[in-house]
Design a protein around this motif. Structure first.
Motif, mmCIF file in Angstrom:
data_model
loop_
_atom_site.group_PDB
_atom_site.id
_atom_site.type_symbol
_atom_site.label_atom_id
_atom_site.label_comp_id
_atom_site.label_asym_id
_atom_site.label_seq_id
_atom_site.Cartn_x
_atom_site.Cartn_y
_atom_site.Cartn_z
ATOM 1 N N GLY A 420 8.637 -12.466 1.471
ATOM 2 C CA GLY A 420 7.736 -11.724 0.927
ATOM 3 C C GLY A 420 7.043 -10.532 2.073
ATOM 4 N N MET A 421 7.258 -10.927 3.502
ATOM 5 C CA MET A 421 6.984 -9.998 4.418
ATOM 6 C C MET A 421 7.964 -8.988 4.456
ATOM 7 N N PHE A 422 9.325 -9.308 4.335
ATOM 8 C CA PHE A 422 10.381 -8.227 4.370
ATOM 9 C C PHE A 422 10.250 -7.277 3.477
ATOM 10 N N ASP A 423 10.156 -7.861 1.959
ATOM 11 C CA ASP A 423 9.797 -6.912 1.050
ATOM 12 C C ASP A 423 8.973 -5.971 0.930
ATOM 13 N N ALA A 424 7.722 -6.248 1.676
ATOM 14 C CA ALA A 424 6.484 -5.419 1.624
ATOM 15 C C ALA A 424 6.849 -4.309 2.913
ATOM 16 N N TRP A 425 7.550 -4.827 4.060
ATOM 17 C CA TRP A 425 7.581 -4.187 5.108
ATOM 18 C C TRP A 425 8.816 -3.000 4.475
ATOM 19 N N THR A 426 9.955 -3.285 4.098
ATOM 20 C CA THR A 426 10.807 -2.166 3.578
ATOM 21 C C THR A 426 10.246 -1.325 2.575
ATOM 22 N N LEU A 427 9.313 -1.746 1.647
ATOM 23 C CA LEU A 427 8.497 -1.007 0.673
ATOM 24 C C LEU A 427 7.780 0.090 1.498
#
Length: 802
Positions: A420-427
């Motif tokens: 979840g952290m990675f998906d939000a960061w890339t977004l």
């Protein structure tokens, strides 16, 4: 205190002013106990729990008798003033406030100020109560008058069309904790339409910038913008809620977030039950994925102070599964070099031991809040006021989330959290131009809170003064803490100092209290922190939104739950996560990003974080070996072997000579190996091997009856580790007592016991009168409670325990 009876009782009550008589009658009926401190009893794990509120005939008689004393004259005057105000305000505002809500006996509205005034009169110096209680009454009246003026106007002009928020207000509740800007408090409004709204009398507007959703759910905030944007590496859902500004600057209306439907007991102890959010494993995985996205967003936007009640798990109407909502978002665009700095995680190296963070991983019984003064029942049955020094027992938690299999926190769901952290960061990296455009037009008229000193320092200066009567001005609890004039002016009126800064930059400001609706004044704010006061322009510009920027937050998120993780090497194909952990601060995690055909791997140790980008179908690169990982594994293995022998030996009365020889052999071998570890790597504390293995190392040294020189050396290393937050101080206490007894001297902390006349008692203690003070300094419970626990654990006579 002896209460009157019969005709004498009637004479006492008749001598009180009308408002006081109504309060006493409400106490007798059991409806006004919240106006006074609660009666407490012993709770689990050294806490104190609320036994009951004042109510009934006996309590009413006691109060009536006490209130005749001259020292309570300020409280009686406060009741009369607020009673007159209630009559006038209800008549003036009948269109927006239902009859009966504004009543001086309504503890939900007036409980905080009345309880404070009662304690000030009962325990403070008379001149202090004469000066302060009338001031509190005037400020309460001014605060509520301003609130009603705003409510009447805003319900006609800027109130949402949502029928749930339809008036009039049929219930009103006043927050019992900190006050700001003239002793103003957060209020909760229960609307006739069934909805609940929070009124926040403060100008900081983080909710409007980050979590607001517009009419019909249209995005009007950063989180709404991100929720509506096309996914980058995976689905992202950030929390949004209804919140709207009033017709003038300086305050906010916000939807009240209720507990979710997935609510139930997550821990019990005798009669005590702690309730919280309970999710199925499938729901928990989704919850922690979304929570990971929120954590990354807070790290990206420099959102801080997410401790305790500032972040709650809940649901909005129509939602089937809960989210984590920031409900007190005041400090943002500030410097947060570590994820710990957001307040989401417990930082063991912080100045204050604050484990009630936004993402608690342990369902502790202790609460971070509670009344500073309570009633305690004496053996004779009389009630006495005393200052609370132990934590209150909490009966519910909005920050601890458990699954239906009893696992609390995100340790078991770490791959989902990190994804979840990675998906939000890339977004956020993809949407950086859109975020920058939104903030460039949305910052006008908004303010960010400036927390000039940690809140606990302000509290430490307030509570002792309140209970003692104090001098002319609050004194810092720490001798090296300095409060300037702007802080002292607010502390004097019992406010936690509050400062803001315009979101477009400018000087630090204080906010003037009512009756002024909203005015500010410039203050000197020195010294300026590293990076400057928020808002930091580089965060508004999104300069930190680069792929590598997430690495430190990932490492911190892992470290927070390292000892809760059941598997330290995980490949989760469904999430596209490859996780390999060797110690709390050494590991790597790879994320598949099919949309761009890449696998992004973050590799970290205590000094640095590296980024590696490979093809998504490239062979997995093995993790680099780390000495700390092997040290951790061996410590835990030694501890398991020791426990497998020691516990049966102890339960059998410690008379099995063969088991004792096996323990000595195991311990000697462990000490020989540990001496090499200490020589090469230093003391294996929490940051090297994790809390569980660090505790195992401490136990190994304690159990080594010989090796005195090495144990003395370990004690010094452990002191240094504890001073740096790398080891609990209680471990130092245990080894200190062990060594003193081995040297033929009395112990100092009372951690060692011996059988005497069929009962375990503490071994001789040096200066026993000061033992509880010394134990408290090491973060340990009072000796009497510890003794009771030891005797319960080892109930048979003739055994030794430590």
């Amino acid at each position: 205190m002896r209460a009157p009876t019969g005709d004498a009782e009637q004479d006492v009550t008749a001598a009180l002013p009308p408002a006081a008589r109504r309060v006493i009658a409400a106490v007798r009926e059991g409806t006004a106990g919240g106006l006074f401190p609660p009666v407490v009893t012993a709770g689990p794990e050294g806490t104190i729990g609320v036994d009951r509120l004042l109510g009934g005939e006996a309590d009413a008689r006691l109060l009536a008798h006490a209130l005749r004393g001259r020292r309570f004259a300020p409280l009686l005057a406060l009741w009369e003033r607020l009673d007159e105000w209630c009559v006038s305000a209800e008549r003036r505002c009948s269109a927006v406030i239902a009859a009966g809500v504004l009543d001086v006996t309504n503890a939900e509205v007036f409980g905080p100020v009345v309880s404070e005034a009662f304690v000030a009169c009962a325990t403070g110096r008379a001149h202090y109560a004469r000066e302060r209680v009338p001031e509190w009454a005037a400020r309460c009246e001014a605060f509520l008058t301003l609130f009603l003026d705003r409510l009447q106007r805003d319900m006609r002009t800027c109130w949402p069309e949502n029928p749930a928020f339809r008036g009039p207000v049929v219930g009103l509740w006043s927050h019992g904790e900190e006050t700001h800007n003239g002793r103003q408090r957060v209020l909760r409004l229960d609307c006739a339409g069934g909805g609940r709204v929070a009124y926040k009398p403060r100008p900081a507007s983080g909710e409007l910038l980050f979590t607001a959703c517009g009419k019909d759910g249209a995005p009007t905030s950063v989180f709404g913008l991100l929720n509506d944007a096309p996914a980058a590496s995976g689905e992202v859902r950030l929390p949004v809620l209804s919140c709207w500004s009033g017709a003038e600057p300086g305050y906010l209306w916000q939807e009240w977030i209720e507990p979710p439907a997935q609510w139930g007991p997550i821990r019990t102890s005798g009669p005590w039950s702690l309730t919280g959010t309970r999710l199925s494993p499938t729901q928990a995985a989704r919850f922690w994925h979304r929570t990971g996205s929120l954590a990354a967003a807070m790290f990206a936007f420099g959102i801080s102070d997410m401790i305790g009640g500032n972040l709650v798990t809940g649901s909005r109407p129509g939602e089937r599964e809960p989210l984590l909502y920031p409900i007190d978002l005041e400090i943002y665009f500030c410097r947060v070099p570590r994820l710990y700095d957001t307040g989401l995680l417990y930082d063991p190296t912080a100045e204050v031991d604050q484990h009630h963070v936004g993402l608690e991983s342990t369902p502790r019984w202790c609460s971070a809040e509670g009344p500073p003064v309570c009633w305690r029942a004496e053996p004779s049955g009389t009630l006495r006021l005393y200052r609370r020094r132990r934590s209150c027992t909490r009966e519910e938690t909005r920050t601890v989330v458990a699954d239906t299999e009893g696992r609390a926190g995100y340790g078991h769901y770490l791959p989902a959290m990190l994804r979840g952290m990675f998906d939000a960061w890339t977004l956020m990296c993809r949407q950086r131009p859109a975020i920058r455009r939104f903030l460039s037009t949305a910052t006008a008229g908004h303010y960010v809170r400036v927390l000039r000193q940690p809140t606990y320092r302000y509290y430490d200066s307030l509570v002792p003064r309140w209970l003692s009567g104090g001098g002319a001005a609050p004194a810092p609890a720490e001798p090296d803490v300095h409060f300037d004039r702007a802080e002292l002016d607010q502390l004097r009126r019992m406010d936690v100092p509050y400062f803001v800064r315009p979101l477009r930059g400018g000087p630090v400001l204080r906010v003037e209290p009512p009756p002024l609706p909203f005015e500010t004044a410039r203050v000197a704010a020195r010294p300026e922190p590293e990076g400057g006061w928020p808002p930091l322009p580089e965060l508004i510009e999104g300069a930190n939104l680069e792929l590598a920027g997430l690495g430190v937050a990932l490492r911190d998120a892992v470290e927070h739950v390292f000892d809760d993780v059941t598997e330290h090497v995980v490949t989760d194909e469904s999430l596209g996560v490859r996780l390999h952990l060797q110690s709390p601060a050494e590991g790597q995690v790879g994320f598949d990003w099919p949309q761009v055909g890449r696998r992004v791997t973050y590799i970290w140790n205590r000094e640095k974080v590296r980024l590696r980008i490979d093809a998504v179908d490239a062979p997995e690169v093995p993790a680099e070996p780390a000495p700390a990982g092997e040290i951790r594994r061996r410590l835990l293995r030694l501890d398991r072997l020791d426990g497998a022998i020691r516990m049966p030996w102890a339960d059998g009365g410690m008379v099995d000579a063969a088991a004792e020889r096996r323990l000595r052999t195991l311990t000697d071998a462990g000490i020989a190996w540990l001496s090499e570890v200490v020589a090469d790597h230093g003391w294996p504390g929490r940051t090297m091997v994790g809390a569980a293995a660090a505790a195992a190392a401490s136990r190994l040294v304690q159990h080594a009856r010989e090796h005195l020189d090495f144990r003395r050396h370990c004690l010094e290393l452990m002191r240094q580790a504890a001073a740096g937050g790398d080891l609990p101080w209680r471990e130092v206490a245990y080894l200190t007592d062990e060594l003193r007894l081995a040297e033929g001297r009395p112990q100092v902390y009372g951690t060692k016991f011996e059988p005497v006349a069929g009962e375990l008692v503490p071994c001789p203690i040096e200066e026993p009168d000061g033992v509880d003070r010394r134990r408290a300094a090491m973060g340990m419970e009072p000796l009497a409670e510890h003794t009771e626990r030891i005797r319960s654990r080892f109930p048979l006579a003739g055994r030794e325990a430590s």
